[in-house]
Motif scaffolding. Structure first.
Motif, PDB file in Angstrom:
ATOM      1  N   PRO A  13      18.433   8.418  41.490  1.00  0.00           N
ATOM      2  CA  PRO A  13      18.936   9.514  41.452  1.00  0.00           C
ATOM      3  C   PRO A  13      18.145  10.671  40.573  1.00  0.00           C
ATOM      4  O   PRO A  13      18.222  11.834  40.846  1.00  0.00           O
ATOM      5  CB  PRO A  13      20.155   9.585  40.735  1.00  0.00           C
ATOM      6  CG  PRO A  13      20.363   8.384  39.826  1.00  0.00           C
ATOM      7  CD  PRO A  13      19.230   7.293  40.541  1.00  0.00           C
ATOM      8  N   VAL A  14      17.054  10.211  39.943  1.00  0.00           N
ATOM      9  CA  VAL A  14      16.311  11.085  39.130  1.00  0.00           C
ATOM     10  C   VAL A  14      14.840  10.920  39.539  1.00  0.00           C
ATOM     11  O   VAL A  14      13.901  11.237  39.047  1.00  0.00           O
ATOM     12  CB  VAL A  14      16.263  11.062  37.583  1.00  0.00           C
ATOM     13  CG1 VAL A  14      17.669  11.731  37.487  1.00  0.00           C
ATOM     14  CG2 VAL A  14      16.035   9.683  37.180  1.00  0.00           C
ATOM     15  N   ASN A  26      17.112   4.917  35.914  1.00  0.00           N
ATOM     16  CA  ASN A  26      18.607   5.076  35.736  1.00  0.00           C
ATOM     17  C   ASN A  26      19.237   4.854  34.215  1.00  0.00           C
ATOM     18  O   ASN A  26      20.336   4.525  33.763  1.00  0.00           O
ATOM     19  CB  ASN A  26      19.265   4.093  36.488  1.00  0.00           C
ATOM     20  CG  ASN A  26      19.032   4.493  37.930  1.00  0.00           C
ATOM     21  OD1 ASN A  26      19.679   5.311  38.746  1.00  0.00           O
ATOM     22  ND2 ASN A  26      18.560   3.567  38.756  1.00  0.00           N
ATOM     23  N   LYS A  31      19.645  10.016  33.313  1.00  0.00           N
ATOM     24  CA  LYS A  31      20.688  10.492  33.748  1.00  0.00           C
ATOM     25  C   LYS A  31      21.111  11.639  33.138  1.00  0.00           C
ATOM     26  O   LYS A  31      21.604  12.691  33.943  1.00  0.00           O
ATOM     27  CB  LYS A  31      21.721   9.477  33.624  1.00  0.00           C
ATOM     28  CG  LYS A  31      21.671   8.164  34.654  1.00  0.00           C
ATOM     29  CD  LYS A  31      22.806   7.218  34.302  1.00  0.00           C
ATOM     30  CE  LYS A  31      22.827   6.081  35.207  1.00  0.00           C
ATOM     31  NZ  LYS A  31      23.806   4.891  35.148  1.00  0.00           N
ATOM     32  N   HIS A  34      19.043  14.552  34.650  1.00  0.00           N
ATOM     33  CA  HIS A  34      19.680  14.924  35.858  1.00  0.00           C
ATOM     34  C   HIS A  34      20.917  15.874  36.026  1.00  0.00           C
ATOM     35  O   HIS A  34      20.917  16.596  36.645  1.00  0.00           O
ATOM     36  CB  HIS A  34      19.936  13.769  36.773  1.00  0.00           C
ATOM     37  CG  HIS A  34      20.087  13.614  38.104  1.00  0.00           C
ATOM     38  ND1 HIS A  34      21.223  14.132  38.552  1.00  0.00           N
ATOM     39  CD2 HIS A  34      19.107  13.798  39.377  1.00  0.00           C
ATOM     40  CE1 HIS A  34      21.080  14.118  39.904  1.00  0.00           C
ATOM     41  NE2 HIS A  34      19.767  13.898  40.396  1.00  0.00           N
ATOM     42  N   ALA A  35      21.781  15.251  34.960  1.00  0.00           N
ATOM     43  CA  ALA A  35      23.159  15.887  34.940  1.00  0.00           C
ATOM     44  C   ALA A  35      22.594  17.572  34.534  1.00  0.00           C
ATOM     45  O   ALA A  35      23.299  18.556  34.936  1.00  0.00           O
ATOM     46  CB  ALA A  35      23.777  15.338  34.067  1.00  0.00           C
ATOM     47  N   LEU A  48      25.983  12.338  28.407  1.00  0.00           N
ATOM     48  CA  LEU A  48      25.117  11.350  28.613  1.00  0.00           C
ATOM     49  C   LEU A  48      23.769  11.140  27.594  1.00  0.00           C
ATOM     50  O   LEU A  48      23.285  10.097  27.004  1.00  0.00           O
ATOM     51  CB  LEU A  48      24.313  11.461  29.860  1.00  0.00           C
ATOM     52  CG  LEU A  48      25.326  10.995  31.148  1.00  0.00           C
ATOM     53  CD1 LEU A  48      24.975  11.421  32.325  1.00  0.00           C
ATOM     54  CD2 LEU A  48      25.573   9.443  31.136  1.00  0.00           C
TER      55      LEU A  48
END
Length: 248
Positions: A13-14, A26, A31, A34-35, A48
């Motif tokens: 995801p990143v 991850n 994370k 990314h958020a 996170l």
């Protein structure tokens, strides 16, 4: 600043190539970034970042980034307490950066006593040759560009902030001493104007007037922002005019 993208890979995801400045993987920190930067979900990012700190994942960056996100969410008081309670988990190299974040948080919360105490602490570190890890300069980022900051520039910045803080407390004698010290290092129109304000508050109008005569008017249209003394110049001139029209 980090680049932004609306898309991401479900497996990583990143790891999107459109976001080269985001950490890959991850991990909790990856994370969290990314958020913060992609999902634009500050609450999730804060949680996170805290998880990253708890497991020891990039603790230095996690704590600083978490505090910055908290500040953006009007959680400055919580950010202050987070730094105070968690900074012992960070490296020695991270302490200076955390102090800089704390200074902004104290200022924003109006906690001027603590703001002043921390400024004086940093100035004492300079006097002891301990700031910048004993080096005469450091590399930092400003608006996405790398810049070099000398110990003299940092000293002047801290003195300027300290003088301003004393002004907010109406401690004009202390502010005067700080501004005079700064001006003994380097002439600066903004500090001259603020020194003039300090002098006028103490009834030293003639000295302030003589000092302000050497300052050229600032321009609000300066495209490069060189006339940074615009507001302080206007305040000083307004105060001088009032005192001359209505002498004490």
């Amino acid at each position: 600043m980090f680049n932004e993208s609306a898309s991401c890979s479900s497996d990583n995801p990143v790891g999107n190539k459109a976001l080269p400045n985001l950490p890959a993987g991850n991990t909790p920190y990856a994370k969290a970034k990314h958020a913060q930067m992609v999902d634009k979900d500050p609450e999730k990012a804060i949680a996170l970042f805290r998880a990253a700190i708890d497991v020891g994942d990039k603790v230095d960056s996690s704590l600083k980034d978490m505090a910055i996100v908290m500040k953006q969410q009007n959680m400055s008081e919580e950010a202050i307490e987070a730094i105070k309670s968690l900074r012992n988990r960070c490296s020695d190299e991270a302490q200076e950066s955390l102090d800089n974040v704390l200074l902004e948080l104290y200022k924003g919360c109006g906690r001027m006593d603590e703001h002043i105490m921390l400024l004086n602490h940093k100035l004492n570190l300079i006097n002891q040759g301990l700031l910048f890890h004993g080096k005469r300069a450091k590399t930092a980022k400003s608006q996405g560009k790398k810049i070099t900051i000398s110990i003299e520039q940092e000293t002047l910045r801290l003195l300027g902030n300290l003088g301003w803080a004393y002004l907010q407390q109406s401690n004009y004698m202390a502010a005067e001493a700080v501004y005079r010290k700064a001006l003994s290092i380097e002439s600066d129109n903004n500090k001259i104007c603020n020194l003039g304000i300090c002098l006028m508050h103490q009834g030293k109008v003639a000295e302030a007037k003589m000092m302000l005569q050497n300052v050229k008017p600032a321009s609000a249209n300066d495209p490069q922002g060189l006339d940074s003394h615009l507001k302080s110049y206007e305040r000083a001139q307004h105060m001088l005019k009032e005192l001359e029209e209505n002498p004490i």
